[in-house]
Design a protein around this motif. Structure first.
Motif, PDB file in Angstrom:
ATOM      1  N   VAL A 180      18.506 -15.662  27.598  1.00 57.72           N
ATOM      2  CA  VAL A 180      17.695 -14.695  26.844  1.00 57.72           C
ATOM      3  C   VAL A 180      16.403 -14.393  27.583  1.00 57.72           C
ATOM      4  CG1 VAL A 180      16.461 -14.313  24.678  1.00 57.72           C
ATOM      5  CG2 VAL A 180      18.709 -15.415  24.680  1.00 57.72           C
ATOM      6  N   ARG A 181      15.775 -15.429  28.134  1.00 59.79           N
ATOM      7  CA  ARG A 181      14.501 -15.240  28.831  1.00 59.79           C
ATOM      8  C   ARG A 181      14.670 -14.681  30.239  1.00 59.79           C
ATOM      9  NH1 ARG A 181      11.344 -20.568  29.063  1.00 59.79           N
ATOM     10  NH2 ARG A 181      10.017 -19.193  30.303  1.00 59.79           N
ATOM     11  N   TRP A 182      15.805 -15.019  30.878  1.00 63.83           N
ATOM     12  CA  TRP A 182      15.958 -14.676  32.292  1.00 63.83           C
ATOM     13  C   TRP A 182      17.100 -13.700  32.548  1.00 63.83           C
ATOM     14  CZ3 TRP A 182      11.925 -16.313  34.914  1.00 63.83           C
ATOM     15  CH2 TRP A 182      11.208 -17.394  34.399  1.00 63.83           C
ATOM     16  N   ALA A 183      17.417 -12.875  31.537  1.00 62.32           N
ATOM     17  CA  ALA A 183      18.512 -11.918  31.691  1.00 62.32           C
ATOM     18  C   ALA A 183      18.235 -10.927  32.827  1.00 62.32           C
ATOM     19  CB  ALA A 183      18.735 -11.170  30.370  1.00 62.32           C
ATOM     20  N   ALA A 184      16.961 -10.647  33.112  1.00 65.37           N
ATOM     21  CA  ALA A 184      16.625  -9.679  34.153  1.00 65.37           C
ATOM     22  C   ALA A 184      17.052 -10.144  35.537  1.00 65.37           C
ATOM     23  CB  ALA A 184      15.120  -9.393  34.139  1.00 65.37           C
ATOM     24  N   THR A 185      17.251 -11.459  35.726  1.00 71.04           N
ATOM     25  CA  THR A 185      17.627 -11.964  37.049  1.00 71.04           C
ATOM     26  C   THR A 185      19.128 -11.918  37.276  1.00 71.04           C
ATOM     27  OG1 THR A 185      17.773 -14.235  36.237  1.00 71.04           O
ATOM     28  CG2 THR A 185      15.638 -13.496  37.038  1.00 71.04           C
ATOM     29  N   LEU A 186      19.929 -11.687  36.234  1.00 65.04           N
ATOM     30  CA  LEU A 186      21.380 -11.625  36.392  1.00 65.04           C
ATOM     31  C   LEU A 186      21.767 -10.473  37.320  1.00 65.04           C
ATOM     32  CD1 LEU A 186      22.632 -12.320  32.764  1.00 65.04           C
ATOM     33  CD2 LEU A 186      23.014 -13.743  34.786  1.00 65.04           C
ATOM     34  N   GLY A 187      22.653 -10.772  38.248  1.00 62.27           N
ATOM     35  CA  GLY A 187      23.122  -9.756  39.173  1.00 62.27           C
ATOM     36  C   GLY A 187      22.260  -9.602  40.411  1.00 62.27           C
ATOM     37  N   TYR A 188      21.135 -10.349  40.493  1.00 57.11           N
ATOM     38  CA  TYR A 188      20.257 -10.192  41.652  1.00 57.11           C
ATOM     39  C   TYR A 188      20.925 -10.800  42.891  1.00 57.11           C
ATOM     40  CZ  TYR A 188      16.209 -10.627  44.710  1.00 57.11           C
ATOM     41  OH  TYR A 188      15.349 -10.546  45.764  1.00 57.11           O
ATOM     42  N   ASP A 189      20.909 -10.048  43.988  1.00 57.71           N
ATOM     43  CA  ASP A 189      21.518 -10.488  45.244  1.00 57.71           C
ATOM     44  C   ASP A 189      20.459 -11.213  46.067  1.00 57.71           C
ATOM     45  OD1 ASP A 189      22.955 -10.908  47.504  1.00 57.71           O
ATOM     46  OD2 ASP A 189      23.045  -8.804  48.122  1.00 57.71           O
ATOM     47  N   LEU A 190      20.617 -12.539  46.221  1.00 58.18           N
ATOM     48  CA  LEU A 190      19.639 -13.323  46.964  1.00 58.18           C
ATOM     49  C   LEU A 190      19.588 -12.932  48.437  1.00 58.18           C
ATOM     50  CD1 LEU A 190      20.226 -16.901  45.475  1.00 58.18           C
ATOM     51  CD2 LEU A 190      18.616 -15.137  44.736  1.00 58.18           C
ATOM     52  N   PHE A 191      20.680 -12.352  48.970  1.00 58.17           N
ATOM     53  CA  PHE A 191      20.693 -11.968  50.380  1.00 58.17           C
ATOM     54  C   PHE A 191      19.720 -10.831  50.682  1.00 58.17           C
ATOM     55  CE2 PHE A 191      24.989 -13.565  52.207  1.00 58.17           C
ATOM     56  CZ  PHE A 191      24.421 -14.819  52.297  1.00 58.17           C
ATOM     57  N   THR A 192      19.242 -10.139  49.644  1.00 54.40           N
ATOM     58  CA  THR A 192      18.299  -9.049  49.890  1.00 54.40           C
ATOM     59  C   THR A 192      16.879  -9.554  50.097  1.00 54.40           C
ATOM     60  OG1 THR A 192      17.918  -8.764  47.509  1.00 54.40           O
ATOM     61  CG2 THR A 192      19.692  -7.469  48.514  1.00 54.40           C
ATOM     62  N   ASN A 193      16.643 -10.855  49.907  1.00 54.60           N
ATOM     63  CA  ASN A 193      15.318 -11.449  50.146  1.00 54.60           C
ATOM     64  C   ASN A 193      15.306 -11.984  51.568  1.00 54.60           C
ATOM     65  OD1 ASN A 193      12.920 -12.837  50.244  1.00 54.60           O
ATOM     66  ND2 ASN A 193      13.205 -13.866  48.284  1.00 54.60           N
ATOM     67  N   PRO A 194      14.603 -11.328  52.500  1.00 55.78           N
ATOM     68  CA  PRO A 194      14.674 -11.745  53.907  1.00 55.78           C
ATOM     69  C   PRO A 194      14.103 -13.130  54.161  1.00 55.78           C
ATOM     70  CG  PRO A 194      12.941 -10.111  53.585  1.00 55.78           C
ATOM     71  CD  PRO A 194      13.699 -10.177  52.304  1.00 55.78           C
ATOM     72  N   LEU A 195      13.254 -13.637  53.242  1.00 50.42           N
ATOM     73  CA  LEU A 195      12.631 -14.942  53.462  1.00 50.42           C
ATOM     74  C   LEU A 195      13.604 -16.092  53.270  1.00 50.42           C
ATOM     75  CD1 LEU A 195       9.149 -14.421  51.735  1.00 50.42           C
ATOM     76  CD2 LEU A 195       9.672 -14.412  54.182  1.00 50.42           C
ATOM     77  N   ILE A 196      14.701 -15.871  52.551  1.00 50.08           N
ATOM     78  CA  ILE A 196      15.602 -16.989  52.264  1.00 50.08           C
ATOM     79  C   ILE A 196      17.006 -16.787  52.802  1.00 50.08           C
ATOM     80  CG2 ILE A 196      14.321 -17.559  50.175  1.00 50.08           C
ATOM     81  CD1 ILE A 196      16.596 -16.351  48.558  1.00 50.08           C
ATOM     82  N   VAL A 197      17.252 -15.686  53.550  1.00 50.88           N
ATOM     83  CA  VAL A 197      18.591 -15.451  54.088  1.00 50.88           C
ATOM     84  C   VAL A 197      18.981 -16.588  55.028  1.00 50.88           C
ATOM     85  CG1 VAL A 197      19.981 -13.950  55.554  1.00 50.88           C
ATOM     86  CG2 VAL A 197      18.501 -12.952  53.806  1.00 50.88           C
ATOM     87  N   ASP A 198      18.089 -16.912  55.976  1.00 47.36           N
ATOM     88  CA  ASP A 198      18.391 -17.992  56.916  1.00 47.36           C
ATOM     89  C   ASP A 198      18.522 -19.323  56.189  1.00 47.36           C
ATOM     90  OD1 ASP A 198      18.334 -16.152  58.957  1.00 47.36           O
ATOM     91  OD2 ASP A 198      16.244 -16.570  59.498  1.00 47.36           O
ATOM     92  N   THR A 199      17.698 -19.502  55.162  1.00 50.29           N
ATOM     93  CA  THR A 199      17.739 -20.756  54.407  1.00 50.29           C
ATOM     94  C   THR A 199      19.065 -20.927  53.689  1.00 50.29           C
ATOM     95  OG1 THR A 199      15.351 -20.672  54.082  1.00 50.29           O
ATOM     96  CG2 THR A 199      16.592 -22.093  52.609  1.00 50.29           C
ATOM     97  N   LEU A 200      19.599 -19.834  53.108  1.00 50.30           N
ATOM     98  CA  LEU A 200      20.882 -19.909  52.434  1.00 50.30           C
ATOM     99  C   LEU A 200      22.006 -20.240  53.422  1.00 50.30           C
ATOM    100  CD1 LEU A 200      20.633 -16.889  49.953  1.00 50.30           C
ATOM    101  CD2 LEU A 200      20.503 -19.328  49.415  1.00 50.30           C
ATOM    102  N   GLY A 201      21.909 -19.681  54.632  1.00 51.92           N
ATOM    103  CA  GLY A 201      22.911 -20.014  55.630  1.00 51.92           C
ATOM    104  C   GLY A 201      22.843 -21.476  56.042  1.00 51.92           C
TER     105      GLY A 201
END
Length: 629
Positions: A175-196
């Protein structure tokens, strides 16, 4: 250096005493004035020594409190890390994990009650562009079946086609964080390498930058993430991990909520804590301030007038990231009223004593008439000093009694809080672990083995907590002195194997909690001395009620006390027993012959005090304690 120690009210009387002493000296005899600077120098030395001792003790006490606070923060970080690892383990049970299953697991954690600093727990699924449409169709159908709103509302953000995605699929509380649903983390350049790196190594990742969704002025939000691999898939090599990679589970938590409760539990007012992240972040910066409980409350006075502060900086390991926690407090917050007065008392005693000694020396070298005159004056002053010394001794005895009562009260409170909070949580955790073990016995042998191991660890922890509670203050004291004595003797026989006989005449005595605790501590000290020194094979303990007095006798058949042992330097056991009995207005005796054992006897008068409680409230508390202890 000691600006904080204020001038006591009794200083005026001290100055009048010094003036009166000085008036007795004749101006024609300047040799007498040599004693004045000498006595002031002695008093100043004693003042500085006493003040420095108090300051050193207070600084060490503050360092210990800061260490306890640091340990509490570390424990909370570990518990939140365990929540993250537990959530990852859920994905090993069912593939694919449904939204309803994820919601049920997180809801069962009781975040608001058990982990208040956690803002949300989320799962981001990794998929290729070729699987995008099937993924959206499955998620929308699943959400529609769960009644989570219209299915078409779920979409990948930001829009556009990309070779691969890491999409936030589940988030709780939704209910509080519904706005984050569907967000693609790969679009954040600061964490792309970290996710890999997260996918290839399988290691836990901690954020070095505040999370924008939960950060703002005066608040900082951080996160931790772990990779999720396909159940039962091999993950020994990088290639295997990439092939089995499903996505990542993360938690976001508030640093303020994590730390503020720790500061509130410190038993000192106005403690300031600053938490700094000294690890290198994705923005290549260090020294980011994560939390500051004081803000700009430091005094703006000049350095010469500002009150002295104690500081303690301790490291905190945030799963590989180096944090530094700096605790500070005004020195005056740590001093008691007696500690503020003690340096002045030492200065007064040193000055007066040295002045009197010098006056005595001068009187002995002068004429007989002046010697007699000075002797009379000194006798009068010595009598006054003796009366003051006796009064001071009585005050110190009362202070020691008060400190002992405070210590026992704190032991009782800490034991009660450990039982009511940690004990109940451990019992609840054991029940959950036992249920998990039972449910996984047939279908999930590996998880069942882990659950059984966890259950054994919980049992060991419960046993350790139980021992800590009994060391602080045995709960059996709440049932009366007789029950406490029986329990202590049983423990003594169990630990040492020494035969111990109990003769207990009064089954119930109207005895205050303070007196019952004193009797119990005396019994503990006596039995401890028998184990350490007596070399006895048999012990006899007798509780006897005679008239209006309650007496306890502890005797053994050991080697007895040797000559001079009772007054041995550094031995305070018998002194402590005698002081406890003296505070209660009772009597204490010890008889011993070499080779014939030792007998310790204490007795106190019984006053018209209410008997120990047997009301329903007390009974219910004792029953609740029995559930754990």
């Amino acid at each position: 250096m000691h600006r904080h120690l204020g001038l006591p009210k009794g200083m005026q009387r001290t100055m009048l005493t010094l003036k009166t002493t000085i008036k007795t000296f004749s101006m024609a005899r300047p040799a007498l004035w040599v004693g004045l600077p000498f006595s002031l120098a002695v008093g100043l030395v004693l003042y500085l020594a006493t003040a420095n001792s108090i300051q050193t003790d207070s600084r060490a006490r503050f360092a210990g409190l800061a260490q306890n606070a640091r340990n509490t923060i570390n424990a909370r970080i570990k518990s939140y890390t365990d929540v993250l690892r537990g959530t990852v383990s859920v994905f090993q049970i069912s593939e694919p994990l449904t939204r309803r299953q994820f919601h049920g697991y997180v809801n069962g954690l009781g975040l608001a009650r058990n982990f208040p600093a956690i803002e949300n727990i989320n799962f981001a699924q990794m998929l290729q562009d070729a699987d995008r449409d099937a993924f959206l169709q499955r998620v929308r159908k699943e959400r529609a079946a769960d009644g989570a709103g219209e299915a078409e509302e779920f979409t990948i953000k930001p829009p556009g086609r990309r070779p691969s995605y890491t999409v936030v699929t589940f988030v709780e509380p939704e209910v509080r964080w519904a706005a984050t649903l569907g967000y693609d983390l790969f679009t954040n350049p600061l964490i792309v390498d970290t996710l890999g790196e997260l996918r290839d190594t399988g290691k836990l990742f901690t954020s070095g930058l505040p999370i924008s969704f939960i950060s703002g002025p005066g608040r900082t939000g951080l996160g931790m993430r772990l990779p999720v691999y396909r159940p039962h898939a091999p993950t020994a090599t990088v290639a295997q991990r990439r092939a089995a990679y499903l996505g990542t589970v993360g938690i976001a938590f508030s640093v303020q909520k994590l730390v503020q409760g720790v500061i509130d539990e410190v038993p000192i007012k106005n403690v300031r804590m600053m938490l700094v992240d000294n690890a290198l972040g994705p923005d290549m910066l260090r020294g980011r301030v994560l939390f500051d409980s004081g803000g700009n409350d430091e005094t703006s006075l000049p350095a010469a007038l500002a009150p002295e502060r104690f500081y303690a900086t301790l490291p905190i390991d945030f799963n590989g990231r180096q944090w530094d926690a700096t605790f500070s407090v005004a020195a005056t917050e740590l001093y008691t009223g007696f500690e503020e007065f003690a340096p002045w008392l030492a200065m007064m005693a040193g000055s007066v004593s040295s002045m009197l000694l010098y006056a005595l020396f001068h009187a002995l070298t002068s004429s007989r008439r002046r010697a007699i005159k000075m002797a009379k004056g000194m006798t009068r002053e010595l009598r006054d000093s003796q009366a003051k010394l006796q009064l001071s001794h009585q005050n110190l005895r009362r202070l020691a009694a008060h400190a002992d009562q405070i210590k026992e009260g704190e032991r009782k409170r800490i034991a009660r809080e450990i039982h009511d909070d940690l004990g109940q949580n451990l019992l609840a955790l054991r029940i959950e672990a036992d249920m998990l073990s039972s449910r996984t016995r047939e279908r999930h042998p590996r998880l069942h083995a882990r659950a059984r191991s966890t259950l054994q660890q919980i049992d060991a922890t419960i046993k350790s907590v139980r021992q800590i509670i009994n060391d602080l203050r045995p709960n059996v004291l709440d049932l009366g002195l007789s029950a406490a004595v029986e329990w202590q003797i049983a423990e003594f026989k169990r630990r040492t194997g020494i035969a111990c006989e109990l003769i207990d005449e009064p089954k119930e005595v109207a005895l205050s909690d303070h007196a019952a605790t004193a009797f119990f501590r005396i019994l503990q000290e006596s039995l401890s001395n028998i184990v350490r020194h007596a070399q006895a094979s048999r012990v006899r303990v007798e509780l006897k009620l005679g008239g209006n007095r309650l007496s306890m006798t502890v005797s053994d058949n050991g080697i007895g006390l040797q000559a001079g042992e009772r007054a041995k330097v550094g031995s305070f056991g018998l002194v402590g027993i005698e002081e406890r009995i003296s505070i209660l207005g009772g009597s204490f005796s010890i008889t011993s012959d070499s080779g014939e054992g030792t007998t310790v006897c204490v007795s106190v008068p019984l006053h018209n005090e209410p008997a120990r409680g047997h009301a329903s409230g007390t009974s219910s508390k004792n029953e609740a304690h029995a559930a754990f202890v």
